[in-house]
Design an enzyme around this catalytic site. Structure first.
Site, PDB file in Angstrom:
ATOM      1  N   HIS A  66      44.251  -0.135  21.908  1.00 39.57           N
ATOM      2  CA  HIS A  66      44.390   1.176  21.622  1.00 39.57           C
ATOM      3  C   HIS A  66      44.485   1.666  22.914  1.00 39.57           C
ATOM      4  O   HIS A  66      44.039   1.557  23.854  1.00 39.57           O
ATOM      5  CB  HIS A  66      42.969   1.384  20.514  1.00 39.57           C
ATOM      6  CG  HIS A  66      41.785   0.737  21.496  1.00 39.57           C
ATOM      7  ND1 HIS A  66      41.360  -0.387  21.337  1.00 39.57           N
ATOM      8  CD2 HIS A  66      40.798   1.790  22.045  1.00 39.57           C
ATOM      9  CE1 HIS A  66      40.139  -0.224  22.028  1.00 39.57           C
ATOM     10  NE2 HIS A  66      39.743   1.027  22.418  1.00 39.57           N
ATOM     11  N   CYS A 227      32.648   3.114  24.823  1.00 41.45           N
ATOM     12  CA  CYS A 227      33.805   2.583  25.494  1.00 41.45           C
ATOM     13  C   CYS A 227      34.757   3.477  26.195  1.00 41.45           C
ATOM     14  O   CYS A 227      34.529   4.675  25.731  1.00 41.45           O
ATOM     15  CB  CYS A 227      34.747   1.557  24.684  1.00 41.45           C
ATOM     16  SG  CYS A 227      35.430   2.490  23.285  1.00 41.45           S
TER      17      CYS A 227
END
Length: 721
Positions: A66, A227
């Site tokens: 992603h 993250c």
């Protein structure tokens, strides 16, 4: 039905390549082919850069590559069921179910919530089993739609998007564990205590009946997950930890510092917690809230791969008096913090603190520079001469406009003054947040003070760097002192700012001001002596100086030399005007060159740098050399020589062609005051191209490993990318 995915974005039982790079490129091609991205290469580069930071494979044969990318036009999912499977870095082997999440750089919160919800669904075995059993792309799309629309079930651990995982509930009647924003915990009998003891390795109920049951009662934990992209791993780690805690009978609340709005954990919940888990790949925002708590630190991916083990480690730390603890920032530095800092290489430490300073400085540069440009556009270049803007604002108002009702001139003075004041914070902000990067919040005041002293001494950008480093080191050293408990509360608000300012600013005033002044004066005399020599050589020297420190003392000496002689120019003596043109043109090169470089080779620059590159176009056109400072501060050994090379070309061409400027500032917006405007623009373009290709070449070949594409710290703090 969601618009995130359709049958054109699904491929089943396909061979997309032998490695992650090949698979990601194929998926990026699917997104671009569906008209949801402007190009394959840019999206592929951003996704691969994210993959290289942290592998996206998770247990169960799943991978979720992603990224956020400017190439993405709308939030999109692409799904592939691979045959053969490809290794995406999961501990249990290769992945056959791949979901590629492509989010626009400015994705809205609703789309990000849906994307994070899908990521959470991928840790559910029934969902992944259905994905493997699906026969057609339409079935996959239906499964995804169902996963994104399902309401949370009361028997399943849930995580509230953008904030703490608010409701933690497990079915099981009176033996269930309920942790609703610090809510009550159901009573547990000896049998349940024994089960928990077996699960956690505590040996069950200790002798003593009821007292033993109390000893075995579950602990309360809190956690933070984050993250770099803030879309998938942040939320998957949160849900994995919650599920592991539920199975172990432990209360756990998680704060997800993802891409959406972040709702902090209730301070009462933190206070009641026995230990904290940080499953993060970026800095924890508001880390001081957890000061003193036993802590388990790990990458976010470990929260997905080994959640039960992390829960056990946190429970063990809660009862271990020697466990690492979150440091009391500014009052004392704990063994854990010292160990983390000591484990970093010197170059990494310096780069990290410089990027911290730059990330907080950028808004002052961008906003101030654009306002100054607007001031020139409205009020003309004369607005920058002497105290012209100040005089207008002092003696005029909207009801008493200057020059018989010149509204544009008045508004130009307003914009110029606001921009100038904003730019005046550049060096103090840089120094203050460099010190912050070293010593946390107690370093801010000494750093800002040292930066203000640097401005007062005329040392500019380089003085700010030195002052910030001195202030940060001083504050860090003072914060490490072992002081009585009663004095700890005064350390971050009184003792550290006072002593840190004395040390850093005193060093700037007592020891560094003299050498800087001597250096500046020497350069000025040297330039004056060269004024009768070769015009081309003088242009080269001026170009090198303008690009050496980007608004610092060397740059300012060259600029002052040009402005000081501007008034002596005349129709018979163009030399002063030629020097001014060479100085202004060369000063425009660095921001324009860095803007061009981010277009030529985007993958060599972080997302934050690419965003800065957009603003640098206008900053460069306005003769705001400071627009290149963020790039130079992050990578000075490659950026500054490249800028100097292009500046030398531009200065030489301007002097050789006899380009003149009667305006001291304004860049391309004062074209009406520039003689031979065609060669002026040509000289700038040559310098811009030379510098841009030079810096790209150095970034490609003057390194042994790929450039780190991590963004500035918050901007990092301003959005977890």
């Amino acid at each position: 039905m969601t618009t995130l995915i359709n049958t054109d974005l699904v491929v089943l039982d396909a061979n997309l390549g032998a490695d992650t790079s090949a698979v990601i490129r194929q998926l990026a091609g699917m997104v671009a082919g569906a008209g949801r991205a402007t190009g394959v290469d840019a999206l592929y580069a951003d996704a691969l850069a994210r993959e290289q930071k942290t592998a996206t494979g998770v247990p169960g044969g799943i991978a979720i590559p992603h990224c956020r990318s400017e190439a993405v036009l709308e939030a999109t999912l692409a799904m592939a069921r691979l045959d053969p499977a490809v290794d995406f870095g999961a501990k249990d082997g290769p992945a056959d179910i791949i979901f590629f999440i492509a989010a626009p750089a400015g994705a809205d919160n609703e789309h990000l919530k849906l994307l994070s919800k899908l990521a959470r669904s991928l840790i559910k075995k029934d969902f992944t089993a259905a994905l493997r059993a699906a026969k057609t792309p339409a079935e996959i799309v239906a499964l995804v739609d169902e996963a994104l629309s399902d309401a949370p079930k009361p028997s399943t651990a849930t995580a509230v998007d953008g904030g703490p995982t608010g409701v933690r509930e497990a079915a099981g009647g009176s033996q269930g564990v309920v942790g609703h924003r610090g809510g009550p915990t159901a009573a547990r009998g000896p049998e349940r205590a024994r089960e928990l003891g077996e699960q956690l390795g505590t040996g069950g109920v200790s002798p003593g009946g009821e007292a033993g049951a109390r000893e075995a009662a579950p602990k309360r934990l809190v956690a933070v997950t984050a993250c770099p992209t803030g879309i998938a791993h942040t939320y998957m780690a949160a849900d994995s930890l919650v599920e592991a805690a539920r199975e172990a009978g432990v209360e756990l609340q998680v704060e997800t510092q993802g891409s959406g709005a972040v709702t902090p954990l209730d301070p009462a919940v933190i206070a009641a917690a026995d230990a904290v888990i940080f499953a993060v790949d970026v800095d924890v925002r508001g880390k001081e809230r957890f000061a003193g708590k036993p802590v388990i630190n790990a990458p976010v991916k470990r929260g997905i791969d080994e959640p039960a083990k992390m829960i056990r480690e946190a429970l063990a730390a809660a009862t271990d008096p020697h466990a690492h603890r979150v440091p009391h920032f500014g009052a004392e530095e704990t063994a854990e913090h010292n160990q983390e800092v000591a484990g970093e290489h010197l170059g990494t430490k310096v780069k990290k603190v410089l990027l911290t300073g730059v990330s907080y400085m950028i808004p002052f540069v961008a906003g101030g520079g654009l306002l100054i440009a607007l001031g020139f556009l409205l009020g003309g270049y004369g607005i920058a001469l002497g105290t012209h803007a100040d005089d207008i604002l002092t003696h005029n108002t909207l009801l008493n406009l200057p020059d018989g009702g010149n509204l544009a001139l008045y508004l130009g003075a307003v914009a110029f003054k606001i921009g100038s004041l904003s730019m005046s914070f550049l060096v103090p902000a840089l120094a203050g947040y460099i010190a912050f990067g070293i010593a946390d919040r107690p370093g801010i005041a000494p750093g800002f003070t040292a930066g203000a002293v640097a401005v007062f001494m005329g040392s500019g950008f380089l003085g700010g760097l030195v002052g910030g480093l001195l202030a940060g080191l001083a504050a860090y050293w003072i914060g490490s002192w072992k002081v009585p408990r009663w004095l700890r509360g005064l350390m971050p608000v009184v003792i550290i700012p006072l002593l840190g300012s004395i040390i850093a600013s005193g060093a700037m005033l007592l020891f560094l001001g003299g050498p800087i002044a001597a250096f500046s004066n020497g350069l000025n005399h040297w330039l004056t002596g060269m004024s009768g020599a070769s015009a081309v050589v003088l242009g080269i020297v001026l170009g090198l100086m303008m690009c050496f420190d980007l608004g610092g003392p060397v740059n300012k000496v060259a600029y002052a030399f040009a402005v000081a002689g501007l008034g002596t120019g005349s129709a018979l003596n163009h030399a002063p005007w030629e020097i001014m043109a060479a100085v202004m043109a060369a000063g425009m090169v660095p921001p324009l060159a860095m803007a061009l470089a981010t277009v030529i080779d985007r993958k060599r620059f972080s997302l934050a740098e690419r965003e800065n590159g957009k603003a640098a176009w206008l900053l460069g056109a306005s003769f705001i050399s400071e627009g290149a400072i963020p790039f130079a501060a992050a990578d000075p050994l490659r950026v500054i020589p490249s800028m100097m090379l292009g500046g030398a070309f531009t200065g030489a061409i301007c002097m050789a062609a006899g380009v003149t400027s009667q305006a001291p500032h304004g860049g391309i917006f004062v074209f009406f005051a520039i003689g031979n405007i065609g060669m002026f623009v040509a000289a700038i373009l040559v310098g811009m191209v030379v510098s841009a290709f030079a810096v790209v070449a150095l970034k490609r070949w003057a390194v042994r490993r790929p450039v780190d594409t991590v963004g500035a710290p918050e901007l990092v703090s301003q959005g977890s990318y």
